[in-house]
Design a protein around this motif. Structure first.
Motif, short mmCIF file in Angstrom:
data_model
loop_
_atom_site.label_atom_id
_atom_site.label_comp_id
_atom_site.label_asym_id
_atom_site.label_seq_id
_atom_site.Cartn_x
_atom_site.Cartn_y
_atom_site.Cartn_z
N VAL A 103 84.46 82.79 23.80
CA VAL A 103 83.03 82.73 24.11
C VAL A 103 82.16 82.90 22.86
N LYS A 104 82.69 83.54 21.83
CA LYS A 104 81.89 83.77 20.62
C LYS A 104 81.98 82.61 19.63
N SER A 105 82.52 81.51 20.04
CA SER A 105 82.53 80.32 19.20
C SER A 105 81.09 79.92 18.87
N PRO A 106 80.84 79.43 17.67
CA PRO A 106 79.48 78.99 17.33
C PRO A 106 79.04 77.77 18.14
N ILE A 107 79.95 77.17 18.87
CA ILE A 107 79.60 76.00 19.68
C ILE A 107 78.61 76.38 20.79
N LEU A 108 78.77 77.55 21.39
CA LEU A 108 77.90 77.92 22.52
C LEU A 108 76.45 78.12 22.09
N PRO A 109 76.16 78.91 21.06
CA PRO A 109 74.75 79.00 20.65
C PRO A 109 74.19 77.65 20.21
N ALA A 110 75.01 76.83 19.57
CA ALA A 110 74.55 75.50 19.15
C ALA A 110 74.20 74.65 20.37
N LEU A 163 71.44 71.30 31.69
CA LEU A 163 72.58 72.18 31.44
C LEU A 163 72.59 73.18 32.60
N HIS A 164 73.49 72.96 33.55
CA HIS A 164 73.52 73.77 34.76
C HIS A 164 74.41 75.00 34.65
N PHE A 165 75.40 74.95 33.76
CA PHE A 165 76.29 76.10 33.61
C PHE A 165 76.88 76.11 32.21
N ILE A 166 77.28 77.30 31.79
CA ILE A 166 78.08 77.45 30.57
C ILE A 166 79.44 78.01 30.98
N SER A 167 80.47 77.64 30.22
CA SER A 167 81.82 78.05 30.62
C SER A 167 82.67 78.41 29.41
N TRP A 168 83.63 79.28 29.67
CA TRP A 168 84.57 79.75 28.64
C TRP A 168 85.78 80.32 29.35
N HIS A 169 86.79 80.71 28.57
CA HIS A 169 87.93 81.39 29.17
C HIS A 169 88.41 82.52 28.26
N ILE A 170 89.22 83.40 28.87
CA ILE A 170 89.77 84.54 28.14
C ILE A 170 91.10 84.94 28.79
N TYR A 171 92.03 85.30 27.92
CA TYR A 171 93.31 85.86 28.35
C TYR A 171 93.44 87.21 27.64
N SER A 172 93.23 88.26 28.39
CA SER A 172 93.29 89.61 27.85
C SER A 172 93.71 90.55 28.97
N SER A 173 94.51 91.53 28.63
CA SER A 173 94.93 92.51 29.63
C SER A 173 93.92 93.63 29.81
N THR A 212 82.88 89.47 27.48
CA THR A 212 82.56 88.05 27.33
C THR A 212 81.39 87.66 28.24
N ILE A 213 81.36 88.23 29.43
CA ILE A 213 80.28 87.93 30.36
C ILE A 213 78.96 88.49 29.84
N ASP A 214 79.01 89.72 29.35
CA ASP A 214 77.80 90.32 28.79
C ASP A 214 77.29 89.51 27.60
N TYR A 215 78.20 89.04 26.75
CA TYR A 215 77.82 88.23 25.60
C TYR A 215 77.16 86.93 26.06
N ALA A 216 77.78 86.24 27.01
CA ALA A 216 77.23 84.97 27.51
C ALA A 216 75.85 85.20 28.14
N ASN A 217 75.72 86.26 28.93
CA ASN A 217 74.42 86.57 29.54
C ASN A 217 73.38 86.88 28.48
N GLY A 218 73.80 87.55 27.40
CA GLY A 218 72.88 87.84 26.30
C GLY A 218 72.38 86.58 25.62
N LEU A 219 73.28 85.62 25.42
CA LEU A 219 72.86 84.34 24.84
C LEU A 219 71.88 83.62 25.76
#
Length: 133
Positions: free
Chosen positions: A18-25, A37-47, A55-62
């Protein structure tokens, strides 16, 4: 696309991080060009459910930096760390429950639980289910 189908939903970019520079661009491009632009999307694999929440907080902040945009959030792939899986069978059900709770608390709109492979499964234990004898 929207002219051909007014019900079509435009979004993405289904980032591996989600922190890729592609999203803010993308968000800046949309602000400048006023395209749909109706939605933004990303994925994560973390335990760690906390890492998923972050990641959700970051996306909401953007999105908050772009108040004219009313895009939904879509975690299009998520699961525990599949490269270093927790083998205790009690872990994953608890992980899923806590992660879903974190998603709801953070205001995530959509998610897709994804299991890419089952290589960490104990094959002796599960052989009885797939052996056709």
């Amino acid at each position: 696309m929207v002219r051909a189908d007014p019900e079509a939903r435009v979004g993405g970019p289904a980032l591996a991080g989600v922190k890729s520079p592609i999203l803010p661009a993308l968000l800046n491009f949309r602000d400048t060009n006023k395209g749909p632009l109706h939605f933004i999307s990303w994925h994560i694999y973390s335990s760690s459910p906390r890492a998923v929440r972050d990641t959700i907080d970051y996306a909401n902040g953007l999105l908050a930096e772009h108040p004219s945009l009313k895009a939904e959030t879509f975690l299009d792939e998520w699961n525990m760390d599949l490269m270093n899986p927790q083998l205790d069978p009690r872990f994953q059900p608890c992980y899923v429950a806590e992660t879903v709770w974190q998603m709801k608390e953070a205001g995530l709109d959509y998610s897709c639980y994804y299991h890419i492979r089952d290589w960490h499964v104990d094959f002796d234990r599960f052989a009885q289910f797939w052996m056709l004898e």
